[in-house]
Design a protein around this motif. Structure first.
Motif, short mmCIF file in Angstrom:
data_model
loop_
_atom_site.label_atom_id
_atom_site.label_comp_id
_atom_site.label_asym_id
_atom_site.label_seq_id
_atom_site.Cartn_x
_atom_site.Cartn_y
_atom_site.Cartn_z
N ILE A 93 0.76 -1.04 0.03
CA ILE A 93 0.01 -0.14 -0.10
C ILE A 93 0.74 1.27 -0.05
O ILE A 93 0.31 2.43 0.00
N LEU A 94 2.10 1.10 0.15
CA LEU A 94 2.99 2.18 0.40
C LEU A 94 3.95 2.06 -1.03
O LEU A 94 4.47 1.15 -1.51
N GLY A 95 4.19 3.43 -1.83
CA GLY A 95 4.83 3.63 -2.81
C GLY A 95 6.16 3.61 -2.53
O GLY A 95 6.62 4.17 -1.58
N LYS A 96 7.11 3.22 -3.39
CA LYS A 96 8.63 3.31 -3.10
C LYS A 96 9.05 4.83 -2.81
O LYS A 96 9.79 4.95 -1.90
N THR A 97 8.66 5.68 -3.75
CA THR A 97 9.25 7.22 -3.57
C THR A 97 8.54 7.63 -2.19
O THR A 97 9.30 8.44 -1.49
N GLU A 98 7.41 7.20 -1.81
CA GLU A 98 6.63 7.56 -0.64
C GLU A 98 7.66 7.28 0.71
O GLU A 98 7.79 7.98 1.64
N VAL A 99 8.08 6.05 0.76
CA VAL A 99 8.87 5.38 1.76
C VAL A 99 10.23 6.25 1.85
O VAL A 99 10.62 6.67 2.97
N LEU A 100 10.72 6.41 0.64
CA LEU A 100 12.08 6.94 0.52
C LEU A 100 12.18 8.46 1.00
O LEU A 100 12.90 8.93 1.89
N ASN A 101 10.95 9.13 0.40
CA ASN A 101 11.05 10.57 0.99
C ASN A 101 10.62 10.67 2.53
O ASN A 101 11.22 11.49 3.22
N GLU A 102 9.82 9.77 3.13
CA GLU A 102 9.65 9.80 4.41
C GLU A 102 10.86 9.61 5.46
O GLU A 102 11.15 10.24 6.42
N LEU A 103 11.55 8.63 4.88
CA LEU A 103 12.90 8.32 5.87
C LEU A 103 13.93 9.46 5.61
O LEU A 103 14.41 9.93 6.48
N ARG A 104 13.99 9.95 4.20
CA ARG A 104 14.91 11.13 4.17
C ARG A 104 14.39 12.38 4.89
O ARG A 104 15.13 12.92 6.00
N ALA A 105 13.12 12.58 4.94
CA ALA A 105 12.67 13.67 5.66
C ALA A 105 12.88 13.69 7.38
O ALA A 105 13.24 14.41 8.06
N LEU A 106 12.66 12.19 7.62
CA LEU A 106 12.90 11.99 9.27
C LEU A 106 14.23 12.23 9.48
O LEU A 106 14.45 12.76 10.53
N ALA A 107 15.28 11.71 8.83
CA ALA A 107 16.67 11.83 8.89
C ALA A 107 17.05 13.18 9.19
O ALA A 107 17.83 13.79 10.10
N GLN A 108 16.69 14.03 8.11
CA GLN A 108 16.97 15.35 8.11
C GLN A 108 16.56 16.30 9.15
O GLN A 108 17.09 17.10 9.59
N LYS A 109 15.43 15.92 9.75
CA LYS A 109 14.71 16.55 10.67
C LYS A 109 15.28 16.10 11.95
O LYS A 109 15.28 17.19 12.95
N GLN A 110 15.65 15.02 12.05
CA GLN A 110 16.23 14.57 13.56
C GLN A 110 17.76 14.79 14.05
O GLN A 110 17.93 15.01 15.10
N ILE A 111 18.46 15.16 12.85
CA ILE A 111 19.89 15.47 13.09
C ILE A 111 19.78 16.63 13.87
O ILE A 111 20.65 16.44 15.11
#
Length: 273
Positions: A93-111
């Motif tokens: 139910i999740l798209g490839k780009t959707e997953v990658l964008n979410e992980l990237r946004a999480l990493a950039q926000k949490q650093i």
């Protein structure tokens, strides 16, 4: 290394990292020893002062954001984790780009977030060390503050390493067919079908015979009684998480995803009340 993306609702996901071939550093060995000693306090009755402290300490750690726990699970470069490939396991139910964008946004926000709070906890160490003057009782404020320094340190480096892996392209999004079974009937993202054509995960014999537990109305409420139904319905139950852990055969999977689910449900109910 595998990263599991488990949607709790359509918009909010639990995350879990299962690293392999990790070489512990001195810091991680110290943390493991401290964790082992702390877990021994679980045997004390709850009506004793040790039991009360353990129960309160566990409640404090359960309040820590599940995303921080996820980032801590990602090994740092100093742990020999320069990986050539990372499998990101997700349902269909999740798209490839959707997953990658979410992980990237999480990493950039949490650093920057964990960098900031690691410094604040370091500044608080001299203050918390003053509790050593209290006789008999161990200095738990100092111990907890040290734990938070380590936790923010690990989460920051985990986020940095995750971002590095995404930038280098050393990943593969794996759509696991059995994991997808739990989300049959859930709405798929519009326009993502073509984007989500990725390698399908292998199936495990016997797991497909286990039926997905229905999500009851109680699963759409917070852990407190009397809260309204959530606008964003919960897709999986705690029983589903237990069966997923059986399928993946990972002991660390269930507590991580269950903690995330409880926090997400509580956050959604609080925002809708």
């Amino acid at each position: 290394m595998r990263i599991f993306v488990v949607p709790i609702t359509r918009a909010r996901w639990a995350l879990h990292c299962h690293p392999v071939n990790i070489v512990p550093t001195r810091v991680t060995k110290w943390a493991a020893t401290a964790s082992e000693k702390w877990s021994k306090w679980a045997v004390y009755p709850k009506n004793t002062w040790r039991g009360r402290i353990y129960t309160y300490g566990e409640s404090l750690m359960d309040r820590i954001d599940f995303r921080e726990y996820f980032l801590k699970e990602i090994p740092t470069k100093s742990e020999g984790a320069m990986l050539s490939k990372v499998d990101i396991v997700a349902p269909s139910i999740l798209g490839k780009t959707e997953v990658l964008n979410e992980l990237r946004a999480l990493a950039q926000k949490q650093i920057p977030y964990h960098s900031k709070w690691m410094k604040i906890c370091c500044y608080m160490l001299p203050v918390s060390s003053l509790f050593t003057l209290v006789p008999v009782i161990p200095n738990f404020p100092l111990f907890y503050n040290l734990f938070r320094v380590y936790s923010h340190y690990k989460a920051r480096h985990g986020a940095q390493h995750l971002l590095h892996l995404l930038d280098e392209g050393t990943y593969e999004v794996v759509i696991d067919s059995e994991l997808s079974r739990w989300y049959q009937g859930a709405a798929s993202p519009s326009g993502s079908s073509a984007d989500s054509q990725t390698i399908e995960g292998t199936r495990s014999a016997g797991y497909s015979s286990i039926q997905r537990s229905p999500v009851t109305s109680d699963d759409q409420r917070t852990l407190e009684n009397g809260c309204p139904l959530l606008e964003d319905p919960v897709l999986i139950s705690d029983n589903d998480i237990s069966r997923m852990a059986t399928y993946f055969q990972l002991s660390s999977f269930e507590p991580a995803i269950r903690r995330a689910r409880h926090q997400i449900v509580a956050e959604l109910a609080k925002s809708s009340s």
